[in-house]
Design an enzyme around this catalytic site. Structure first.
Site, short mmCIF file in Angstrom:
data_model
loop_
_atom_site.label_atom_id
_atom_site.label_comp_id
_atom_site.label_asym_id
_atom_site.label_seq_id
_atom_site.Cartn_x
_atom_site.Cartn_y
_atom_site.Cartn_z
N MET A 90 0.85 -1.18 0.20
CA MET A 90 -0.11 0.08 0.04
C MET A 90 0.97 1.16 0.09
O MET A 90 0.38 2.28 -0.75
CB MET A 90 -0.94 0.23 1.20
CG MET A 90 -2.08 -1.08 1.16
SD MET A 90 -2.87 -1.39 2.91
CE MET A 90 -3.76 0.41 2.74
N LYS B 111 -10.56 13.49 -8.69
CA LYS B 111 -10.38 13.99 -7.23
C LYS B 111 -9.65 15.45 -7.17
O LYS B 111 -8.90 15.68 -7.88
CB LYS B 111 -9.57 12.85 -6.59
CG LYS B 111 -10.21 11.58 -6.24
CD LYS B 111 -9.27 10.48 -5.75
CE LYS B 111 -9.92 9.14 -5.63
NZ LYS B 111 -10.93 9.16 -4.70
N ARG C 148 -2.26 5.84 -3.96
CA ARG C 148 -1.64 4.67 -4.48
C ARG C 148 -2.09 3.59 -3.59
O ARG C 148 -1.69 2.33 -4.00
CB ARG C 148 -0.34 5.03 -4.24
CG ARG C 148 0.20 5.21 -2.69
CD ARG C 148 1.66 5.84 -2.63
NE ARG C 148 2.22 5.99 -1.13
CZ ARG C 148 1.85 6.89 -0.29
NH1 ARG C 148 1.24 7.95 -0.87
NH2 ARG C 148 2.58 6.90 0.78
N ARG D 170 -16.60 -0.26 -6.78
CA ARG D 170 -17.62 -1.08 -6.75
C ARG D 170 -17.81 -1.90 -8.18
O ARG D 170 -18.43 -2.79 -8.42
CB ARG D 170 -18.84 -0.43 -6.28
CG ARG D 170 -19.33 0.72 -7.25
CD ARG D 170 -20.21 1.74 -6.53
NE ARG D 170 -19.54 2.59 -5.64
CZ ARG D 170 -19.87 3.47 -4.88
NH1 ARG D 170 -21.22 3.57 -4.66
NH2 ARG D 170 -18.96 4.09 -3.86
#
Length: 486
Positions: free
Chosen positions: A169, A259, A268, A333
């Site tokens: 991450m 964004k 990231r 989603r």
């Protein structure tokens, strides 16, 4: 170096109450440790430390850490085992002090729970500094004494699993692209004979008719990957598996619904769902858990190019349902819809998906707990009980029909990818959307957006990406492997 625990005094006399390892060391140095502690003023509070030098030739530096109350157990109000959390936090602080002294090795007092102590040490020392020339000295924590070596080793494996998720991450998105993510996990699993890893290319995704996933991926020059992992740890390879599904957006710009630039670099880590579920499977393999697990991770970037999804576009998911893409930043989603449809091919005991899905989840719970939406009380109970032990908490959220109506009342398609009242109940409408692609009786959606990173809330994690709730997923799998439920 040596890290020793001391409990806060039950009485007001302030006499230090050592762990058994602390008592043994104090005897070794003829009571000097106890004497020095009493000279240092009031008793040590929880998580506070004192450091002593020159007490013993084997341990030039000894850090004494406050463990809080001796018999702290499950705190009903906090929904966790307070004793375990106290040990994790205290050991992490102690180990970092040894690291600051540039001592390469530290022995750690098991503090009555060697697994928790190992987790505190290994999680507390982890830091992503791959790309820096100047690195902090590497410190190797090991168990002080030999009494609880099995529990210690288990704690090390649990913590290394979470650290793997943190590594994935935290790494920049140009270092962890979809293919590099998949290759990194494949390399971690290479040594296990009972694991098969399939790195599925775009052509395979197309044959699977995963139109929703492909619609997100097409905005980026990086090709998408569908990572599929089969861990066959069960007594019978035909036993119904646990299926983990993780959102793997290796960078999320928001697409055409761009964004704000402030803080966008944190995106990231928008593959946190994929990072945690894949790391949980690596950990399950290392622990040799006796159950079958399948991991599915749709991996791609969400970028604003001439090929990207446009607001108002309609795409078709694997199960034939059409989706109106009203906001291209609600892309996770779309990936999960197709992956969840695919997950139904495996006759799963349970399907659990994890995703950094909604900012609304962060608004609702902050970093205190992962939000869980589930159609199964059996599944919820297992996740909840696992989280009490790990201290990486979960909290149940509603899957009401009330929210379903807000995504199915859609002008152009079967469902919209955002609720019709925009921001209201955003985490809940996202879960309601996913439910449209699930028919399995035991399914849970974990929205991990709020627990994605750590500032200072979890004392045994440094600032940065948190890798939560990897240990809870592992503990959940471990409980499921003991559970006779069919």
């Amino acid at each position: 170096g040596l890290v020793l625990g001391v409990y806060s005094s039950e009485k007001d006399d302030g006499a230090a109450q050592f762990t058994s390892a602390g008592d043994a060391f104090d005897r070794l140095v003829s009571g000097k440790l106890r004497a020095l502690l009493s000279l240092c003023g009031p008793p040590l509070k929880k998580g506070k430390t004192r450091i002593f030098h020159g007490l013993h030739q084997d341990f030039p530096s000894v850090v004494v850490v406050g463990l809080g109350k001796k018999n702290a157990g499950i705190n009903e109000q906090e929904n966790w085992n307070e004793g375990k959390e106290n040990i994790r936090a205290a050991v992490a602080v102690g180990c970092r002090q040894i690291q600051d002294l540039e001592i390469p090795c530290v022995e750690v007092d098991p503090c009555g729970d060697a697994q928790a102590a190992a987790e505190g040490a290994v999680l507390g020392l982890h830091e992503y500094n791959e790309l820096k020339q100047k690195k902090k000295p590497v410190v190797t924590p090991q168990l002080h004494g030999s009494a609880e070596s099995q529990a210690w080793q288990k704690g090390v494996i649990y913590a290394e699993g979470q650290n793997l998720a943190r590594y994935l991450m935290e790494a920049p998105a140009n270092y962890i692209t979809p293919i590099k993510f998949a290759e990194h996990i494949e390399q971690k699993l290479r040594s296990f004979s009972n694991v098969k890893v399939h790195i599925r290319p775009e052509s395979w995704i197309t044959t699977q008719e995963m139109g929703a996933f492909l619609s997100v991926a097409k905005g980026s020059a990086e090709p998408p990957i569908f990572l599929e992992i089969h861990y066959l740890g069960g007594a019978n390879t035909d036993d119904s598996p646990l299926v983990f599904v993780g959102k793997g957006v290796t960078f999320d710009s928001g697409g055409i619904s761009l964004k704000p630039s402030s803080g966008m670099d944190a995106m990231r880590a928008d593959m946190g769902g994929a990072a945690t579920v894949c790391s949980a499977i690596v950990t399950a393999a290392a622990l040799n858990l006796p159950l079958n697990i399948i991991g599915l991770a749709p991996l791609c970037e969400n970028m604003p190019s001439g090929k990207a999804n446009k607001p108002g576009d309609v795409v078709r998911a694997k199960n034939g349902k059409t989706i109106q893409v009203d906001n291209t930043d609600a892309e996770g989603r779309l990936l999960l819809a197709d992956a969840l449809c695919y997950a139904h091919n495996f006759n799963a005991r349970a399907i659990v998906n994890a995703a950094t899905l909604t900012g609304a989840m962060d608004v609702a719970l902050g970093s205190a707990a992962t939000g869980v939406f589930t159609n199964s009380s059996w599944l919820w109970t297992h996740l909840y009980e696992a989280s009490i032990l790990t201290g990486d908490r979960v909290w149940r959220m509603p899957l009401f029909e009330h929210y379903t109506k807000q995504v199915t009342d859609c002008p152009l398609a079967d469902v919209s990818n955002i609720g019709k009242y925009s921001r209201a109940g955003g985490a809940c409408t996202a879960a309601a959307f996913l439910k449209e692609f699930v028919s399995a009786p035991h399914w849970a959606h974990l929205d991990i957006a709020g627990v994605m990173s750590n500032k200072d809330e979890v004392p045994y994690l440094r600032k940065g990406m948190a890798g939560r709730p990897t240990r809870t997923l592992v503990e959940f799998a471990a409980r499921l492997s003991k559970d006779s439920h069919n």
